[in-house]
Scaffold this motif. Structure first.
Motif, PDB file in Angstrom:
ATOM      1  N   ARG A  11       0.810  -1.217   0.000  1.00 38.17           N
ATOM      2  CA  ARG A  11       0.000   0.000   0.000  1.00 38.17           C
ATOM      3  C   ARG A  11       0.841   1.264   0.000  1.00 38.17           C
ATOM      4  NH1 ARG A  11      -4.440  -2.330   4.429  1.00 38.17           N
ATOM      5  NH2 ARG A  11      -4.158  -4.476   3.766  1.00 38.17           N
ATOM      6  N   GLU A  65       0.612   4.296   8.746  1.00 36.21           N
ATOM      7  CA  GLU A  65      -0.776   4.156   8.297  1.00 36.21           C
ATOM      8  C   GLU A  65      -1.043   5.123   7.144  1.00 36.21           C
ATOM      9  OE1 GLU A  65      -2.965   1.879   9.050  1.00 36.21           O
ATOM     10  OE2 GLU A  65      -1.841   0.979  10.707  1.00 36.21           O
ATOM     11  N   GLU A 102      -9.527   1.743   4.320  1.00 37.24           N
ATOM     12  CA  GLU A 102      -8.840   0.787   5.179  1.00 37.24           C
ATOM     13  C   GLU A 102      -9.760   0.212   6.255  1.00 37.24           C
ATOM     14  OE1 GLU A 102      -5.774  -0.452   4.931  1.00 37.24           O
ATOM     15  OE2 GLU A 102      -5.432   0.677   3.095  1.00 37.24           O
ATOM     16  N   MET A 106     -10.902  -3.010   2.952  1.00 35.27           N
ATOM     17  CA  MET A 106      -9.811  -3.964   2.872  1.00 35.27           C
ATOM     18  C   MET A 106     -10.058  -5.261   3.646  1.00 35.27           C
ATOM     19  SD  MET A 106      -7.577  -3.086   0.716  1.00 35.27           S
ATOM     20  CE  MET A 106      -6.510  -4.475   1.110  1.00 35.27           C
ATOM     21  N   GLN A 174      -6.354   7.149  -1.973  1.00 34.34           N
ATOM     22  CA  GLN A 174      -6.563   6.183  -0.900  1.00 34.34           C
ATOM     23  C   GLN A 174      -7.397   4.987  -1.368  1.00 34.34           C
ATOM     24  OE1 GLN A 174      -5.281   5.423   1.804  1.00 34.34           O
ATOM     25  NE2 GLN A 174      -6.582   5.517   3.613  1.00 34.34           N
TER      26      GLN A 174
END
Length: 220
Positions: A11, A65, A102, A106, A174
């Protein structure tokens, strides 16, 4: 100087892309996954205790993150770029997609990967049983969840070309990872809006430059 601690096939590619979109100078420090386990190398723990990617260092700051990194880069260097104005409906959508990518998207994609690989890792005498359990989990729970999410993305992109509205933003950066993963693990047949989104982001010059810096990656 911003340093991106970049793990192959990860990512962190989104972070490189965002930096290219913002036109910021940065350095890439590369790490390779273990060929057998596909886990990050222990060297990443020297940067952040969890030993995960993405993580950036910027002077004395260490930020991990993807969502937090995106917020940090926009607040520190963005100068209002790639984020809708505060107080607008687009800003609310931006915040939602930034965290949804996220927080919700995911999870079923990761489960799909885990359960698809379980039979390969099972002892020989248990492969049949493990394969049967994994297939049942996928067909009864994971695949329906994925369909719900992917159909939701398709419907939302029917409202505007980009996730936060009519303008490209960091929310699209994102969301690019779950969309790209879903293209491989689910497929976009009958979902033209998602396919068009995928083609638009991959055609962006900054996206192409990020690939040159980070290297091609596989999500299968």
């Amino acid at each position: 100087m911003i340093v991106v601690h970049h793990l192959n096939n990860s990512r962190s590619q989104r972070v490189l892309w965002l930096l290219e979109e913002l036109g910021l100078p940065y350095e890439v420090k590369r790490y390779q996954r273990n060929a057998k386990t596909m886990l990050a190398p222990p060297e990443l723990k020297a940067i952040h205790p969890l030993g995960k990617s993405p993580v950036i260092t910027d002077g004395g700051q260490t930020v991990a993150e993807t969502g937090a990194i995106i917020e940090y880069l926009l607040e520190t260097y963005g100068q209002g770029r790639l984020i809708p104005a505060a107080g607008t409906p687009e800003r609310l959508r931006f915040t939602y997609w930034l965290h949804y990518a996220e927080g919700s998207a995911m999870s079923p994609l990761l489960l799909k990967l885990v359960f698809a690989n379980l039979p390969k890792r099972a002892p020989f005498l248990l492969k049949g049983l493990v394969g049967s359990v994994a297939a049942k989990a996928q067909s009864s729970f994971i695949d329906p969840q994925l369909k719900t999410h992917v159909d939701y993305w398709e419907a939302e992109l029917g409202k505007a070309d980009w996730f936060a509205g009519s303008e490209f933003s960091a929310a699209d950066v994102q969301m690019s990872f779950p969309v790209e993963v879903a293209a491989v693990r689910v497929g976009f047949k009958g979902r033209p809006k998602l396919q068009a989104f995928l083609e638009r982001i991959q055609a962006r010059p900054a996206y192409q430059r990020a690939l040159e810096r980070g290297g091609l990656y596989k999500l299968g």
